[in-house]
Write an enzyme that holds these catalytic residues in place. Structure first.
Site, mmCIF file in Angstrom:
data_model
loop_
_atom_site.group_PDB
_atom_site.id
_atom_site.type_symbol
_atom_site.label_atom_id
_atom_site.label_comp_id
_atom_site.label_asym_id
_atom_site.label_seq_id
_atom_site.Cartn_x
_atom_site.Cartn_y
_atom_site.Cartn_z
ATOM 1 C CE LYS A 10 -2.571 -2.703 3.353
ATOM 2 N NZ LYS A 10 -3.474 -3.257 4.308
ATOM 3 C CG ASP A 24 15.124 -1.814 4.700
ATOM 4 O OD1 ASP A 24 15.867 -0.236 5.446
ATOM 5 O OD2 ASP A 24 14.360 -1.930 5.693
ATOM 6 C CE LYS A 45 14.541 3.501 6.134
ATOM 7 N NZ LYS A 45 13.768 2.498 7.671
HETATM 8 P P1 IMP Z 1 12.943 -3.832 1.887
HETATM 9 O O1 IMP Z 1 11.988 -5.325 1.080
HETATM 10 O O2 IMP Z 1 13.729 -4.119 2.909
HETATM 11 O O3 IMP Z 1 13.538 -3.598 1.125
HETATM 12 O O4 IMP Z 1 11.230 -3.440 2.593
HETATM 13 C C1 IMP Z 1 10.719 -2.629 1.671
HETATM 14 C C2 IMP Z 1 9.265 -1.892 2.573
HETATM 15 O O5 IMP Z 1 9.522 -2.314 3.742
HETATM 16 C C3 IMP Z 1 8.853 -0.887 1.514
HETATM 17 O O6 IMP Z 1 8.040 -0.780 0.676
HETATM 18 C C4 IMP Z 1 7.928 -0.304 3.016
HETATM 19 O O7 IMP Z 1 6.639 -1.007 2.958
HETATM 20 C C5 IMP Z 1 8.711 -1.017 4.479
HETATM 21 N N1 IMP Z 1 9.628 -0.339 4.701
HETATM 22 C C6 IMP Z 1 11.407 -0.308 4.243
HETATM 23 N N2 IMP Z 1 11.531 0.989 5.682
HETATM 24 C C7 IMP Z 1 10.227 1.849 6.309
HETATM 25 C C8 IMP Z 1 10.246 3.152 6.728
HETATM 26 O O8 IMP Z 1 11.408 3.844 6.808
HETATM 27 N N3 IMP Z 1 9.162 2.740 7.141
HETATM 28 C C9 IMP Z 1 8.073 3.084 6.732
HETATM 29 N N4 IMP Z 1 8.025 1.439 5.561
HETATM 30 C C10 IMP Z 1 8.926 1.194 5.702
#
Ligand code: IMP
Ligand code: MG
Length: 182
Positions: A44, A105, A133
């Site tokens: 979302k 992230d 990040k």
């Molecule tokens: P990844 O798979 O670890 O790269 O995470 C990606 C997803 O985690 C993003 O699409 C967000 O939905 C969520 N996410 C990562 N960091 C944050 C944050 O600082 N705030 C809110 N959602 C986050």
């Protein structure tokens, strides 16, 4: 500003300037007559970004939706990505896809999505994210269009949540650690 926020990261005006810049970059890359741009909004978190991006684009853009879940424990990912909502389009062979994400992230979600769309036969795949990040990356992925590079803070607003809250804020801020360290 919401009382659960430690500080404001991007105001609505800041976001507008960034989205305008991202749209100009995408316009430049998808202006050719043989391109068929399909934005894939990742629900979302990227609902606001996708809708604002569409409004700012000069090139024609189609839109599709996907939802994935990364089972976060508080503010950290478990490393597992599950598909919640499939892409509702059978044939991607003529489609130049741009994945629209809120934030990268660990990179696991984006890596999963790129793989998924490649297997589904997309003609080309690029990625756009409002936030990146890079210090937290666990798998090697990078976005083609990046709004803002940030450090390791947990942020909410403009579609992004903590436990489904704060998505409706029209700005982005750093959440007070006391909210999730309970
Ligand atoms: P990844 O798979 O670890 O790269 O995470 C990606 C997803 O985690 C993003 O699409 C967000 O939905 C969520 N996410 C990562 N960091 C944050 C944050 O600082 N705030 C809110 N959602 C986050
Ligand atoms: Mg999310």
């Amino acid at each position: 500003m919401h009382e659960d926020l430690e500080r404001l990261l991007l105001s609505a005006e800041d976001i507008d300037a960034i989205v305008t810049r991202l749209a100009r970059q995408i316009d430049a890359d998808y202006a050719a007559a043989d391109k068929r741009l399909v934005l894939v909004c990742i629900l979302k978190g990227s609902l606001m970004l996708t809708s604002d991006l569409m409004k700012h684009l000069a090139v024609p853009a189609e839109v599709e939706f996907m939802q994935v879940s990364s089972y976060r424990d508080g503010t950290h990912t478990s490393g597992r990505v599950d598909l919640v909502l499939e892409l509702d389009r059978a044939d991607l062979a003529a489609c130049d896809v741009v994945i629209v994400e809120d934030i990268i992230d660990s990179g696991r979600t984006l890596a999963y999505l790129i793989d998924y769309l490649r297997v589904r036969g997309a003609k080309s795949i690029k990625t756009c994210t409002l936030f990146d990040k890079p210090d937290r990356r666990e798998v090697a992925v990078r976005a083609d269009y990046v709004g803002r590079v940030i450090s390791d803070d947990f942020i909410v607003g403009y579609g992004m949540d903590y436990d489904e809250r704060y998505r409706s804020l029209p700005y982005v801020g750093v959440l007070k650690p006391s909210v999730y360290e309970k």
